[in-house]
Design an enzyme around this catalytic site. Sequence first.
Site, PDB file in Angstrom:
ATOM      1  N   SER A  35       0.835  -1.197   0.000  1.00  0.00           N
ATOM      2  CA  SER A  35       0.000   0.000   0.000  1.00  0.00           C
ATOM      3  C   SER A  35       0.868   1.244   0.000  1.00  0.00           C
ATOM      4  CB  SER A  35      -0.911   0.017   1.225  1.00  0.00           C
ATOM      5  OG  SER A  35      -1.585   1.265   1.321  1.00  0.00           O
ATOM      6  N   HIS A  68      -1.273  -1.274  -4.172  1.00  0.00           N
ATOM      7  CA  HIS A  68      -2.546  -0.818  -3.610  1.00  0.00           C
ATOM      8  C   HIS A  68      -2.522   0.699  -3.439  1.00  0.00           C
ATOM      9  CE1 HIS A  68      -6.318  -1.667  -1.474  1.00  0.00           C
ATOM     10  NE2 HIS A  68      -5.959  -0.732  -0.609  1.00  0.00           N
ATOM     11  N   ASP A 101      -4.684   3.845  -2.079  1.00  0.00           N
ATOM     12  CA  ASP A 101      -5.809   4.288  -1.266  1.00  0.00           C
ATOM     13  C   ASP A 101      -6.205   5.715  -1.643  1.00  0.00           C
ATOM     14  OD1 ASP A 101      -6.354   2.072   0.513  1.00  0.00           O
ATOM     15  OD2 ASP A 101      -4.400   2.469   1.411  1.00  0.00           O
ATOM     16  N   MET A 156      -8.656   8.663  -0.852  1.00  0.00           N
ATOM     17  CA  MET A 156      -9.530   9.158   0.219  1.00  0.00           C
ATOM     18  C   MET A 156      -9.904  10.606  -0.060  1.00  0.00           C
ATOM     19  SD  MET A 156      -7.574   7.666   3.579  1.00  0.00           S
ATOM     20  CE  MET A 156      -6.703   6.098   3.544  1.00  0.00           C
ATOM     21  N   HIS A 161      -8.306   1.550  -4.399  1.00  0.00           N
ATOM     22  CA  HIS A 161      -9.315   1.391  -3.348  1.00  0.00           C
ATOM     23  C   HIS A 161      -9.929   2.755  -3.084  1.00  0.00           C
ATOM     24  CE1 HIS A 161     -10.043   0.316   1.187  1.00  0.00           C
ATOM     25  NE2 HIS A 161     -11.175   0.478   0.513  1.00  0.00           N
ATOM     26  N   MET A 200     -12.009   5.065  -1.225  1.00  0.00           N
ATOM     27  CA  MET A 200     -12.701   5.401   0.026  1.00  0.00           C
ATOM     28  C   MET A 200     -13.258   6.798  -0.129  1.00  0.00           C
ATOM     29  SD  MET A 200     -10.095   3.671   2.795  1.00  0.00           S
ATOM     30  CE  MET A 200      -8.649   3.668   1.739  1.00  0.00           C
ATOM     31  N   MET A 237     -12.191  -5.149   4.945  1.00  0.00           N
ATOM     32  CA  MET A 237     -11.398  -4.223   5.748  1.00  0.00           C
ATOM     33  C   MET A 237     -11.173  -4.819   7.135  1.00  0.00           C
ATOM     34  SD  MET A 237     -10.586  -1.668   3.870  1.00  0.00           S
ATOM     35  CE  MET A 237      -9.889  -0.660   5.180  1.00  0.00           C
ATOM     36  N   GLY A 258      -1.665   2.257   9.565  1.00  0.00           N
ATOM     37  CA  GLY A 258      -1.016   1.994  10.838  1.00  0.00           C
ATOM     38  C   GLY A 258      -1.909   1.526  11.963  1.00  0.00           C
ATOM     39  N   ASP A 260      -7.372  -5.858   3.920  1.00  0.00           N
ATOM     40  CA  ASP A 260      -6.646  -4.595   4.030  1.00  0.00           C
ATOM     41  C   ASP A 260      -6.738  -4.075   5.453  1.00  0.00           C
ATOM     42  OD1 ASP A 260      -5.492  -2.101   3.744  1.00  0.00           O
ATOM     43  OD2 ASP A 260      -7.020  -1.308   2.395  1.00  0.00           O
TER      44      ASP A 260
END
Length: 226
Positions: free
Chosen positions: A5, A34, A36, A38, A67, A69, A138, A146, A176
């Site tokens: 990621s 990956h 992310d 957001m 991904h 979000m 998830m 983290g 994930d």
Amino acid sequence: MIAPSILSADFARLAEEAAAVAPSADRRGADWLHVDVMDAHFVPNLTLGLPVVTSLRAATDIPLDCHLMISDPDRWAVGYAEAGAHNVTVHVEAATDPIGVARDIRAAGAHAGLSLKPGTPLDPYLDVLRHYDTLLVMSVEPGFGGQAFMPEVLDKVRQVRRLVDTGHLNVLVEIDGGISADTIEAAAEAGVDCFVAGSAVYGADDPGAAVEALRERARSAVPDRG
């Protein structure tokens, strides 16, 4: 499969960070990268968007696993597929028409993924999943890297693994959140196919070696699926 990621990578050096986990003569390397996305609406954090994904696609041959979000993925998901993402995942909690957005992602040339937050049950979406290629479970609350792994979500993994193994579903099972050397074996035993790992890869001195070590741990947990 291991999908590092880039949420845990150095955003000022994304091309180099992708190269650090790329396949080489002596390493299989990352299966997916990956990404992310957001938007500070669906989740409180803000990361990156389509322009960065487009640039990253030009900088690496590793398939991009985007991904989303974000709010209103019905509107935005197709753009990521058109930009060359291999897999585009939307959250069932955000999609207005999850079957329609899966159709649109596939029509644009990518695989379609559906993601569930830790508290979202699987059962109401089993029919929806028949229209998808990937289920992303998830194992942390989406929005920040983290976080600690939530083992209770493995019940969902076991459920979908049984459905895949008995031919009732045809999806790749991805997880994930909090995946590390300490958690990957339990996830593999539960039936995960693809493991997203952030700090466990990019927090290591040698990210490429970390990818291989994680893969070996997963393979050792379930040798017949290795």
